[in-house]
Design a protein around this motif. Structure first.
Motif, PDB file in Angstrom:
ATOM      1  N   GLU A 194       0.830  -1.211   0.000  1.00  0.00           N
ATOM      2  CA  GLU A 194       0.000   0.000   0.000  1.00  0.00           C
ATOM      3  C   GLU A 194       0.860   1.256   0.000  1.00  0.00           C
ATOM      4  O   GLU A 194       0.545   2.242  -0.692  1.00  0.00           O
ATOM      5  N   VAL A 195       1.950   1.247   0.766  1.00  0.00           N
ATOM      6  CA  VAL A 195       2.842   2.405   0.784  1.00  0.00           C
ATOM      7  C   VAL A 195       3.548   2.550  -0.562  1.00  0.00           C
ATOM      8  O   VAL A 195       3.669   3.654  -1.107  1.00  0.00           O
ATOM      9  N   ALA A 196       4.001   1.419  -1.129  1.00  0.00           N
ATOM     10  CA  ALA A 196       4.674   1.470  -2.432  1.00  0.00           C
ATOM     11  C   ALA A 196       3.757   2.054  -3.502  1.00  0.00           C
ATOM     12  O   ALA A 196       4.217   2.769  -4.414  1.00  0.00           O
ATOM     13  N   ALA A 197       2.452   1.797  -3.403  1.00  0.00           N
ATOM     14  CA  ALA A 197       1.506   2.303  -4.403  1.00  0.00           C
ATOM     15  C   ALA A 197       1.431   3.826  -4.404  1.00  0.00           C
ATOM     16  O   ALA A 197       1.068   4.432  -5.419  1.00  0.00           O
ATOM     17  N   PHE A 198       1.776   4.462  -3.282  1.00  0.00           N
ATOM     18  CA  PHE A 198       1.776   5.923  -3.238  1.00  0.00           C
ATOM     19  C   PHE A 198       2.829   6.523  -4.173  1.00  0.00           C
ATOM     20  O   PHE A 198       2.757   7.706  -4.509  1.00  0.00           O
ATOM     21  N   PHE A 199       3.812   5.717  -4.571  1.00  0.00           N
ATOM     22  CA  PHE A 199       4.878   6.198  -5.454  1.00  0.00           C
ATOM     23  C   PHE A 199       4.605   5.897  -6.926  1.00  0.00           C
ATOM     24  O   PHE A 199       5.479   6.111  -7.766  1.00  0.00           O
ATOM     25  N   ASP A 200       3.408   5.411  -7.247  1.00  0.00           N
ATOM     26  CA  ASP A 200       3.095   5.066  -8.638  1.00  0.00           C
ATOM     27  C   ASP A 200       3.345   6.258  -9.561  1.00  0.00           C
ATOM     28  O   ASP A 200       2.962   7.393  -9.251  1.00  0.00           O
ATOM     29  N   GLY A 201       3.999   5.983 -10.687  1.00  0.00           N
ATOM     30  CA  GLY A 201       4.294   7.025 -11.660  1.00  0.00           C
ATOM     31  C   GLY A 201       5.594   7.758 -11.409  1.00  0.00           C
ATOM     32  O   GLY A 201       5.988   8.624 -12.201  1.00  0.00           O
ATOM     33  N   LEU A 202       6.279   7.431 -10.305  1.00  0.00           N
ATOM     34  CA  LEU A 202       7.542   8.060  -9.951  1.00  0.00           C
ATOM     35  C   LEU A 202       8.650   7.004  -9.966  1.00  0.00           C
ATOM     36  O   LEU A 202       8.387   5.804  -9.895  1.00  0.00           O
ATOM     37  N   GLU A 203       9.896   7.449 -10.043  1.00  0.00           N
ATOM     38  CA  GLU A 203      11.045   6.540 -10.056  1.00  0.00           C
ATOM     39  C   GLU A 203      11.620   6.410  -8.649  1.00  0.00           C
ATOM     40  O   GLU A 203      12.189   7.366  -8.114  1.00  0.00           O
ATOM     41  N   LEU A 204      11.476   5.228  -8.064  1.00  0.00           N
ATOM     42  CA  LEU A 204      11.970   5.009  -6.708  1.00  0.00           C
ATOM     43  C   LEU A 204      13.496   5.069  -6.666  1.00  0.00           C
ATOM     44  O   LEU A 204      14.182   4.543  -7.540  1.00  0.00           O
ATOM     45  N   VAL A 205      14.006   5.727  -5.638  1.00  0.00           N
ATOM     46  CA  VAL A 205      15.435   5.778  -5.373  1.00  0.00           C
ATOM     47  C   VAL A 205      15.813   4.519  -4.585  1.00  0.00           C
ATOM     48  O   VAL A 205      15.065   4.087  -3.712  1.00  0.00           O
TER      49      VAL A 205
END
Length: 237
Positions: A194-205
């Motif tokens: 659920e937390v990872a989904a908040f970063f959808d559309g962005l490039e994780l560092v």
């Protein structure tokens, strides 16, 4: 922040059965990620939402110690937090620090007010450290985050820390019950997915969404902190 109401007078001295490692690791994580964002990512503007009562190593102190020109806007809607912030959080001559009395969910007004200090044509680090658990699913936290990131340009970053629902489940249930007894709001703990989904559309560092103590820790002792909090940083391309 959101709907939090007055801060209890004894907030700084929680009952002994409350694990304060969560609050401590959030502050350490704030320190690590601000150093990363200023030193490696080159960010000079910060929108820190859910400020909390000022403590050591506040965002503007860490950022401006590395680059004096950094601009920081703090956002909270707790009047006691804001009175502490205005009294204690001051900036150097080159940088700027501002304080907004806004609710995270009022994105349009929040962004308009932040634009009085920040240049929204230049990259901004949007920091949601220990605040999203105050936003229930029915208030669409993912939609709120999308609005925030749509308002900042490419090269901006999103940083999140969030209490976990899927690490030490029994311990988390006990903590949630204790916090509910102390605070007037319902808190929503979330899973890593659920937390990872908040970063959808962005490039994780790197290293992605991990337990906060494991996000680029300063030492083995830091990494060993048992805090059950997910965290991550991502870039808008």
């Amino acid at each position: 922040m959101t709907g939090s109401g007055p801060v209890p007078a004894d907030r700084e001295s929680p009952p002994p059965d409350i694990d304060i490692s969560v609050a401590h690791v959030a502050r350490v994580y704030d320190y690590w990620l601000v150093r990363y964002l200023v030193g490696q990512a080159g960010v000079r503007q910060f929108l820190d939402i859910g400020t909390g009562i000022p403590a050591a190593d506040n965002t503007h102190e860490v950022a401006q110690a590395m680059a004096r020109e950094c601009q920081v806007v703090y956002v909270d809607n707790d009047p006691i937090v804001l009175s502490h912030a205005r009294a204690l959080l001051t900036s150097g001559a080159k940088g700027a620090t501002a304080y907004l009395d806004e609710d995270l969910r009022n994105v349009g007004e929040l962004i308009r007010s932040a634009a009085g200090t920040l240049d929204l044509t230049e990259p901004v680090a949007v920091m949601l450290i220990g605040i999203l658990q105050c936003i229930p699913d029915e208030d669409d936290p993912a939609g709120v985050i999308k609005q925030l990131m749509d308002a900042v340009p490419s090269g901006s970053y999103l940083a999140i820390s969030h209490p976990a629902s899927d690490i030490d489940v029994v311990g988390i249930q006990n903590l949630a019950y204790q916090l509910h007894e102390l605070m007037p709001m319902e808190l929503k703990f979330r899973s890593r997915a659920e937390v990872a989904a908040f970063f959808d559309g962005l490039e994780l560092v790197e290293p992605g969404v991990v337990r906060v103590p494991e996000w680029r820790p300063g030492s083995d002792a830091d990494a060993a902190n048992p805090a059950t909090v997910w965290g991550g940083v991502a870039r808008k391309n």
